[in-house]
Design a protein around this motif. Structure first.
Motif, PDB file in Angstrom:
ATOM      1  N   ALA A   8       0.854  -1.199   0.000  1.00 51.50           N
ATOM      2  CA  ALA A   8       0.000   0.000   0.000  1.00 51.50           C
ATOM      3  C   ALA A   8       0.882   1.238   0.000  1.00 51.50           C
ATOM      4  O   ALA A   8       1.776   1.371   0.824  1.00 51.50           O
ATOM      5  CB  ALA A   8      -0.922  -0.001   1.213  1.00 51.50           C
ATOM      6  N   GLY A   9       0.637   2.104  -0.958  1.00 49.81           N
ATOM      7  CA  GLY A   9       1.417   3.327  -1.057  1.00 49.81           C
ATOM      8  C   GLY A   9       2.641   3.188  -1.940  1.00 49.81           C
ATOM      9  O   GLY A   9       3.293   4.178  -2.286  1.00 49.81           O
ATOM     10  N   ILE A  10       2.937   1.944  -2.322  1.00 49.06           N
ATOM     11  CA  ILE A  10       4.143   1.713  -3.142  1.00 49.06           C
ATOM     12  C   ILE A  10       3.743   1.214  -4.531  1.00 49.06           C
ATOM     13  O   ILE A  10       4.092   1.810  -5.546  1.00 49.06           O
ATOM     14  CB  ILE A  10       5.087   0.714  -2.456  1.00 49.06           C
ATOM     15  CG1 ILE A  10       5.458   1.250  -1.053  1.00 49.06           C
ATOM     16  CG2 ILE A  10       6.349   0.488  -3.279  1.00 49.06           C
ATOM     17  CD1 ILE A  10       6.017   0.203  -0.114  1.00 49.06           C
ATOM     18  N   LEU A  11       2.961   0.121  -4.575  1.00 43.36           N
ATOM     19  CA  LEU A  11       2.479  -0.385  -5.853  1.00 43.36           C
ATOM     20  C   LEU A  11       1.103   0.219  -6.154  1.00 43.36           C
ATOM     21  O   LEU A  11       0.388   0.648  -5.253  1.00 43.36           O
ATOM     22  CB  LEU A  11       2.373  -1.912  -5.825  1.00 43.36           C
ATOM     23  CG  LEU A  11       3.660  -2.686  -5.533  1.00 43.36           C
ATOM     24  CD1 LEU A  11       3.411  -4.176  -5.691  1.00 43.36           C
ATOM     25  CD2 LEU A  11       4.799  -2.235  -6.431  1.00 43.36           C
ATOM     26  N   ASP A  12       0.753   0.222  -7.429  1.00 45.01           N
ATOM     27  CA  ASP A  12      -0.555   0.735  -7.835  1.00 45.01           C
ATOM     28  C   ASP A  12      -1.613  -0.312  -7.499  1.00 45.01           C
ATOM     29  O   ASP A  12      -1.567  -1.429  -8.021  1.00 45.01           O
ATOM     30  CB  ASP A  12      -0.544   1.009  -9.346  1.00 45.01           C
ATOM     31  CG  ASP A  12      -1.847   1.626  -9.825  1.00 45.01           C
ATOM     32  OD1 ASP A  12      -2.176   1.456 -11.006  1.00 45.01           O
ATOM     33  OD2 ASP A  12      -2.540   2.257  -9.012  1.00 45.01           O
ATOM     34  N   ILE A  13      -2.550   0.020  -6.612  1.00 46.40           N
ATOM     35  CA  ILE A  13      -3.592  -0.926  -6.207  1.00 46.40           C
ATOM     36  C   ILE A  13      -4.938  -0.309  -6.517  1.00 46.40           C
ATOM     37  O   ILE A  13      -5.275   0.771  -6.036  1.00 46.40           O
ATOM     38  CB  ILE A  13      -3.496  -1.230  -4.690  1.00 46.40           C
ATOM     39  CG1 ILE A  13      -2.137  -1.851  -4.362  1.00 46.40           C
ATOM     40  CG2 ILE A  13      -4.610  -2.179  -4.256  1.00 46.40           C
ATOM     41  CD1 ILE A  13      -1.846  -1.972  -2.874  1.00 46.40           C
ATOM     42  N   ASP A  14      -5.707  -1.003  -7.337  1.00 45.51           N
ATOM     43  CA  ASP A  14      -7.021  -0.510  -7.760  1.00 45.51           C
ATOM     44  C   ASP A  14      -8.034  -1.617  -7.442  1.00 45.51           C
ATOM     45  O   ASP A  14      -8.041  -2.663  -8.082  1.00 45.51           O
ATOM     46  CB  ASP A  14      -6.977  -0.225  -9.274  1.00 45.51           C
ATOM     47  CG  ASP A  14      -8.272   0.350  -9.811  1.00 45.51           C
ATOM     48  OD1 ASP A  14      -9.359  -0.032  -9.329  1.00 45.51           O
ATOM     49  OD2 ASP A  14      -8.210   1.168 -10.745  1.00 45.51           O
ATOM     50  N   VAL A  15      -8.887  -1.377  -6.445  1.00 46.61           N
ATOM     51  CA  VAL A  15      -9.780  -2.452  -5.996  1.00 46.61           C
ATOM     52  C   VAL A  15     -10.790  -2.821  -7.071  1.00 46.61           C
ATOM     53  O   VAL A  15     -11.195  -3.981  -7.176  1.00 46.61           O
ATOM     54  CB  VAL A  15     -10.497  -2.116  -4.665  1.00 46.61           C
ATOM     55  CG1 VAL A  15      -9.508  -1.851  -3.562  1.00 46.61           C
ATOM     56  CG2 VAL A  15     -11.489  -1.007  -4.799  1.00 46.61           C
ATOM     57  N   LEU A  16     -11.195  -1.845  -7.885  1.00 47.89           N
ATOM     58  CA  LEU A  16     -12.182  -2.138  -8.925  1.00 47.89           C
ATOM     59  C   LEU A  16     -11.546  -2.954 -10.040  1.00 47.89           C
ATOM     60  O   LEU A  16     -12.071  -3.977 -10.453  1.00 47.89           O
ATOM     61  CB  LEU A  16     -12.770  -0.839  -9.481  1.00 47.89           C
ATOM     62  CG  LEU A  16     -13.671  -0.044  -8.537  1.00 47.89           C
ATOM     63  CD1 LEU A  16     -14.225   1.186  -9.225  1.00 47.89           C
ATOM     64  CD2 LEU A  16     -14.809  -0.905  -8.009  1.00 47.89           C
ATOM     65  N   LYS A  31       3.538   1.966   7.224  1.00 45.56           N
ATOM     66  CA  LYS A  31       4.634   1.495   6.357  1.00 45.56           C
ATOM     67  C   LYS A  31       4.600   2.344   5.089  1.00 45.56           C
ATOM     68  O   LYS A  31       4.937   3.538   5.138  1.00 45.56           O
ATOM     69  CB  LYS A  31       4.495   0.002   6.052  1.00 45.56           C
ATOM     70  CG  LYS A  31       4.529  -0.884   7.314  1.00 45.56           C
ATOM     71  CD  LYS A  31       4.425  -2.373   6.954  1.00 45.56           C
ATOM     72  CE  LYS A  31       3.876  -3.187   8.097  1.00 45.56           C
ATOM     73  NZ  LYS A  31       4.840  -4.035   8.767  1.00 45.56           N
ATOM     74  N   GLY A  32       4.223   1.781   3.971  1.00 45.36           N
ATOM     75  CA  GLY A  32       4.234   2.510   2.699  1.00 45.36           C
ATOM     76  C   GLY A  32       3.322   3.714   2.649  1.00 45.36           C
ATOM     77  O   GLY A  32       3.534   4.616   1.850  1.00 45.36           O
ATOM     78  N   GLY A  84      -3.659  10.655   7.009  1.00 46.07           N
ATOM     79  CA  GLY A  84      -4.166  11.346   5.829  1.00 46.07           C
ATOM     80  C   GLY A  84      -3.077  12.165   5.140  1.00 46.07           C
ATOM     81  O   GLY A  84      -3.015  12.225   3.906  1.00 46.07           O
ATOM     82  N   LYS A  85      -2.213  12.766   5.938  1.00 47.02           N
ATOM     83  CA  LYS A  85      -1.107  13.553   5.359  1.00 47.02           C
ATOM     84  C   LYS A  85      -0.113  12.635   4.658  1.00 47.02           C
ATOM     85  O   LYS A  85       0.426  12.949   3.597  1.00 47.02           O
ATOM     86  CB  LYS A  85      -0.369  14.354   6.455  1.00 47.02           C
ATOM     87  CG  LYS A  85      -1.256  15.349   7.170  1.00 47.02           C
ATOM     88  CD  LYS A  85      -1.729  16.443   6.256  1.00 47.02           C
ATOM     89  CE  LYS A  85      -2.571  17.442   7.035  1.00 47.02           C
ATOM     90  NZ  LYS A  85      -3.268  18.381   6.134  1.00 47.02           N
ATOM     91  N   GLY A  86       0.131  11.486   5.276  1.00 44.72           N
ATOM     92  CA  GLY A  86       1.020  10.496   4.657  1.00 44.72           C
ATOM     93  C   GLY A  86       0.458  10.021   3.329  1.00 44.72           C
ATOM     94  O   GLY A  86       1.174   9.920   2.326  1.00 44.72           O
ATOM     95  N   VAL A  87      -0.840   9.739   3.310  1.00 48.04           N
ATOM     96  CA  VAL A  87      -1.483   9.254   2.089  1.00 48.04           C
ATOM     97  C   VAL A  87      -1.428  10.331   0.996  1.00 48.04           C
ATOM     98  O   VAL A  87      -1.198  10.022  -0.175  1.00 48.04           O
ATOM     99  CB  VAL A  87      -2.939   8.817   2.370  1.00 48.04           C
ATOM    100  CG1 VAL A  87      -3.650   8.414   1.087  1.00 48.04           C
ATOM    101  CG2 VAL A  87      -2.958   7.645   3.341  1.00 48.04           C
ATOM    102  N   ARG A 133       3.664   8.489  -5.753  1.00 51.22           N
ATOM    103  CA  ARG A 133       3.610   7.019  -5.743  1.00 51.22           C
ATOM    104  C   ARG A 133       4.518   6.368  -6.784  1.00 51.22           C
ATOM    105  O   ARG A 133       5.266   5.452  -6.479  1.00 51.22           O
ATOM    106  CB  ARG A 133       2.169   6.501  -5.886  1.00 51.22           C
ATOM    107  CG  ARG A 133       2.087   5.020  -5.468  1.00 51.22           C
ATOM    108  CD  ARG A 133       0.989   4.270  -6.164  1.00 51.22           C
ATOM    109  NE  ARG A 133       1.106   4.295  -7.609  1.00 51.22           N
ATOM    110  CZ  ARG A 133       1.944   3.547  -8.310  1.00 51.22           C
ATOM    111  NH1 ARG A 133       2.758   2.705  -7.704  1.00 51.22           N
ATOM    112  NH2 ARG A 133       1.968   3.631  -9.631  1.00 51.22           N
ATOM    113  N   GLN A 134       4.437   6.845  -7.990  1.00 51.71           N
ATOM    114  CA  GLN A 134       5.227   6.205  -9.051  1.00 51.71           C
ATOM    115  C   GLN A 134       6.722   6.359  -8.756  1.00 51.71           C
ATOM    116  O   GLN A 134       7.498   5.409  -8.911  1.00 51.71           O
ATOM    117  CB  GLN A 134       4.907   6.837 -10.406  1.00 51.71           C
ATOM    118  CG  GLN A 134       5.478   6.031 -11.532  1.00 51.71           C
ATOM    119  CD  GLN A 134       4.527   5.962 -12.733  1.00 51.71           C
ATOM    120  OE1 GLN A 134       3.339   6.274 -12.623  1.00 51.71           O
ATOM    121  NE2 GLN A 134       5.041   5.556 -13.853  1.00 51.71           N
TER     122      GLN A 134
END
Lengths: 375, 101
Positions: free
Chosen positions: A175-183, A196-197, A254-257, A264-265
């Motif tokens: 989470a926060g490192i790789l691209d994760i798309d739940v849809l 962590k990430g 929230g600030k981290g996100v 991210r990339q």
């Protein structure tokens, strides 16, 4: 100067906005979110909603009320596993699972383990063969916390959904490192670590639950709403937020996100580049063995051993003689070590983060070189 | 129409609306939506006990002029409105008239 290479445990450095938020909300706005209706209390709820929305944007979740906060990924996984499964249900995990998956599943009792090869890559046929008529859930570990191997989430959800099975993904290491798309990937539940990430403070984590799933909360109590009801309210996310929430930590998350969304990339590329550079250099050292994939399907976590030197000793020498912080042993993942064939000796784990530099790679390579010559 | 009379000493007349939401999270979510739409004269309040169902409950309090916008915003965000009440303070009395729910 210390070199911190244990980002798989927690990211040691956070963006300055995270620290500023923590101080602001701990010192100047220390209120209980949503218990009163004075400005600061509602403001605290706003802060939590903000974080939920940012996480929803990051993972392409359409309804941010389906994001629930917990103190860590372990609580999120326990809630997802124990809150979803009925006693007669069968669940499948992979053998790269962390104990935060293995232990609640083991306590449930009715489970199978899909095998990985000795690089930590899931064997798809093993997963398919593990499916039974009463299999209701597959828990996949997006990336191994031992060797960094990445599981093919989309392939897993395709297999699962054909049989009406739901998929819970543990994204502690991604989470926060790789691209994760739940849809796009079809994930039904997603457990994440906040510290962590996602660059949030310790004490944060959470769970996304898709709308088709109804989970039983593990903890019930005061939610600040419908207090006349003896039963836990069925409102999301309130039904999982019993008791006082760690609002300063959630707001700081929230600030981290926000930081991670912006970079991210860059984060993914830099971390992978550091890890691959480290692997290429370390393989030139006499007697070093690296576990897991070398270039592809891996994150920035590298597992290795140096000759027959006890991995604990290697980690100790790295810290005491070279000021380098890593983790050694079994990493709360006994099945993963079995797959990697390190179940008797464990291994050293170096995990690079966004704030590590190329000179950190040079420093640990030089250190391992010296350790190898001693051994 | 239902009338619940709650006697308090107040001076003057004013009309306020209470949209009873229940959950503070849902109420706050709704108010954020309203702020984004430029509607600022709204607030999250504890639902007056005479119109709550006996426990902790939260409402959006607004002027009459904002009522329609609040209702539309709640529908947009899929937030359940448990009831709408018009509070009429008149001199020493305060009445809550149920509009819907």
């Amino acid at each position: 100067m210390k070199v911190y290479l244990d980002n798989a445990a927690t990211t040691n450095k956070k963006p300055s906005s995270v620290y500023a938020s923590l101080i602001k909300n701990s010192v100047f706005s220390s209120v209980n979110a949503g218990r009163g209706t004075y400005k600061k209390s509602i403001g605290a709820v706003f802060a939590m909603l903000d974080t939920a929305e940012k996480i929803a944007e990051l993972f392409n979740i359409t309804d941010s009320s389906r994001v629930v906060f917990f103190q860590n990924d372990t609580y999120a996984l326990n809630t997802a596993i124990c809150g979803f499964l009925k006693p007669q249900d069968h669940v499948i995990i992979t053998n790269m699972a962390h104990n935060s998956v293995l232990r609640p599943v083991h306590r449930h009792g009715n489970y199978s383990i899909a095998e990985a090869d000795e690089n930590g890559n899931l064997i798809i046929s093993s997963l398919k063969n593990a499916i039974q008529d009463n299999t209701k859930l597959i828990v996949c570990t997006h990336a191994s916390n031992v060797c960094g191997s990445i599981e093919p989430i989309k392939k897993i959800t395709e297999i699962a959904h054909k049989k009406g099975i739901k998929v819970l993904t543990d994204t502690a290491q991604t989470a926060g490192i790789l691209d994760i798309d739940v849809l796009d990937s079809g994930i039904d539940m997603l457990a994440f670590s906040g510290h962590k990430g996602l660059m949030g403070p310790l004490g944060t984590g959470g769970l996304y639950v898709s709308e088709e799933i109804r989970l039983e909360p593990l903890v019930v109590g005061g939610t600040g709403s419908m207090s006349e009801s003896f039963a836990q309210p069925e409102i999301m996310p309130d039904m999982f937020h019993s008791g006082t929430q760690n609002m300063p930590a959630i707001a700081a998350l929230g600030k981290g996100v926000a930081f991670v969304k912006k970079h991210r990339q860059e984060i993914e590329e830099k971390e992978k580049s550091l890890a691959v550079n480290f692997i290429e250099e370390i393989l030139n050292i006499d007697g070093v063995k690296v576990y897991g994939n070398i270039y592809n399907d891996r994150n920035s976590t590298v597992a290795f051993n140096v000759k027959d030197i006890d991995c604990i000793k290697v980690a100790q020498m790295l810290e005491e003689e070279f000021n380098i912080q890593v983790r050694a042993g079994f990493h709360c993942a006994p099945l993963a070590h079995k797959a990697l064939k390190t179940e008797k000796k464990g291994c050293v784990r170096a995990s690079f983060g966004f704030f590590n530099k190329k000179r950190d790679v040079k420093k640990i390579i030089s250190a391992i070189n010296k350790i190898s010559k001693k051994g | 129409m239902n009338f619940i009379v709650y006697n308090i000493k107040k001076g003057g007349d004013s009309v306020k609306f209470f949209f009873v939401i229940g959950s503070v999270t849902a109420a706050t979510r709704l108010i954020r939506e309203l702020y984004k739409s430029g509607i600022k004269k709204v607030s999250v309040v504890n639902t007056p006990t005479v119109i709550s169902s006996g426990g902790c409950s939260y409402s959006i309090k607004s002027d009459e002029s904002e009522a329609e916008q609040i209702y539309l915003a709640a529908r947009r965000k899929n937030i359940k409105v448990k009831g709408v009440y018009r509070e009429i303070e008149s001199g020493e009395e305060c009445k809550y008239e149920s509009i819907s729910g």
